[in-house]
Design an enzyme around this catalytic site. Sequence first.
Site, PDB file in Angstrom:
ATOM      1  N   LYS A   1      93.306 202.932  48.034  1.00 16.56           N
ATOM      2  CA  LYS A   1      94.235 203.628  47.120  1.00 16.56           C
ATOM      3  C   LYS A   1      93.472 204.538  46.177  1.00 16.56           C
ATOM      4  CE  LYS A   1      96.950 199.400  47.010  1.00 16.56           C
ATOM      5  NZ  LYS A   1      97.176 198.242  46.123  1.00 16.56           N
TER       6      LYS A   1
ATOM      7  N   ARG B   1      77.183 195.664  49.241  1.00 18.32           N
ATOM      8  CA  ARG B   1      76.602 196.636  50.188  1.00 18.32           C
ATOM      9  C   ARG B   1      77.477 197.877  50.184  1.00 18.32           C
ATOM     10  NH1 ARG B   1      74.460 195.452  56.137  1.00 18.32           N
ATOM     11  NH2 ARG B   1      72.784 194.623  54.818  1.00 18.32           N
TER      12      ARG B   1
ATOM     13  N   ARG C   1      74.062 189.466  59.049  1.00 15.97           N
ATOM     14  CA  ARG C   1      73.096 188.578  58.407  1.00 15.97           C
ATOM     15  C   ARG C   1      73.267 188.495  56.893  1.00 15.97           C
ATOM     16  NH1 ARG C   1      71.476 189.902  63.062  1.00 15.97           N
ATOM     17  NH2 ARG C   1      72.510 191.812  62.475  1.00 15.97           N
ATOM     18  N   THR C   2      73.299 189.654  56.229  1.00 19.81           N
ATOM     19  CA  THR C   2      73.281 189.623  54.760  1.00 19.81           C
ATOM     20  C   THR C   2      74.555 188.968  54.234  1.00 19.81           C
ATOM     21  OG1 THR C   2      72.071 191.694  54.915  1.00 19.81           O
ATOM     22  CG2 THR C   2      72.787 191.031  52.734  1.00 19.81           C
TER      23      THR C   2
ATOM     24  N   HIS D   1      66.974 197.706  50.005  1.00 24.62           N
ATOM     25  CA  HIS D   1      67.587 196.449  50.441  1.00 24.62           C
ATOM     26  C   HIS D   1      66.675 195.343  49.901  1.00 24.62           C
ATOM     27  CE1 HIS D   1      69.813 193.579  52.633  1.00 24.62           C
ATOM     28  NE2 HIS D   1      69.830 194.106  53.838  1.00 24.62           N
TER      29      HIS D   1
HETATM   30  N1   CP Z   1      69.146 192.834  58.036  1.00 20.43           N
HETATM   31  C1   CP Z   1      70.408 193.153  57.704  1.00 20.43           C
HETATM   32  O1   CP Z   1      70.664 193.717  56.628  1.00 20.43           O
HETATM   33  O2   CP Z   1      71.329 192.800  58.637  1.00 20.43           O
HETATM   34  P1   CP Z   1      72.901 192.985  58.479  1.00 20.43           P
HETATM   35  O3   CP Z   1      73.169 194.483  58.500  1.00 20.43           O
HETATM   36  O4   CP Z   1      73.505 192.264  59.638  1.00 20.43           O
HETATM   37  O5   CP Z   1      73.310 192.405  57.157  1.00 20.43           O
END
Ligand code: CP
Length: 325
Positions: free
Chosen positions: A103, A124, A74-75, A152
């Site tokens: 590396k 992320r 999603r993100t 998040h």
């Molecule tokens: N909600 C969320 O962060 O989903 P993903 O891990 O798929 O990005």
Amino acid sequence: MPTNSSSLYLPFGENKNAAWYGKDIVSVKQFSREDLEYVFGVAHEMRGMVERVGTLDLLKGKILANLFYEPSTRTSSSFAAAMERLGGSVISINEVKYSSVTKGETLADTVRTLECYTDAIVLRHPETGSAEIAAKAMHKPLINAGDGTGEHPTQALLDMFTIKAELKRFDDLTITMLGDLKYGRTVHSLARLLSLFNVKLNYVSPNILKMPKEVMDEVSEKGISQNEFSSLEDVLPETDVLYVTRVQKERFENADDYKKVKGAYIIDLDIMKTAKQKMIVMHPLPRVTEISMDFDDDPRAAYFRQMEYGLYVRMALLAMVLGKA
Ligand code: CP
């Protein structure tokens, strides 16, 4: 949410004096109630524009780096879609094993490299605090897409937008967070944002997955009522928003601990008979077994709508940090 669709974005040029121009989005602690209203207003406009014309050229010529050291559906895809719907383009590094990270390149050097080629970076990373480290190493906007078990923030912003869109308010709502509250970064960010409003928070989890004291102390400082439970039945009838989370196998050091709690709570049509008719069930997704698919067609199941709201919120955030809102 405003209905005027002409005032909150800038079709020509960049507004370098705009409050969010060039800023990083690392934590929800950066957002006030007024900031939230502003994000929601821009996201509402983005929704209208996507529905009317599909794709805009607001960020034409801009490039986003999507740098993901952990899996994401999603993100990563919603940030990519948001950038492309705004007319920009995306460099995606989802498999860091094919990058110079293997590396031994540091996170700081990696983001300093990517900012040479792009206008903003979405990151992320599995380590809490990594977004802050990356943001300090860079000069262009860094957006935290999840740092370990920390925060998040963009998920929490889209969660708040979902609640506002579906229930029209925050004040006087009872929000019940369920599942893995220890490792779940989405609930850490969401509890902090909700504490800006007059809400009641219930935390339902197995004993080993309770909401961290640090988050509860911050929420408590805002005078918000918080109560912990192990049984969902105790609080489901009073709940306006049930926020379900996955027990995250990948965060456990001990496989036996995971097995003990993995199926602790399951939302299905039967248990939802005791819930209000006017309430919503949310989930950041992915889900495993914690919400039965037989509940998906219930009007209270908001988790698929929640994902779509995420596109508009991420469009708004990109436009804001790139000086177009
Ligand atoms: N909600 C969320 O962060 O989903 P993903 O891990 O798929 O990005």
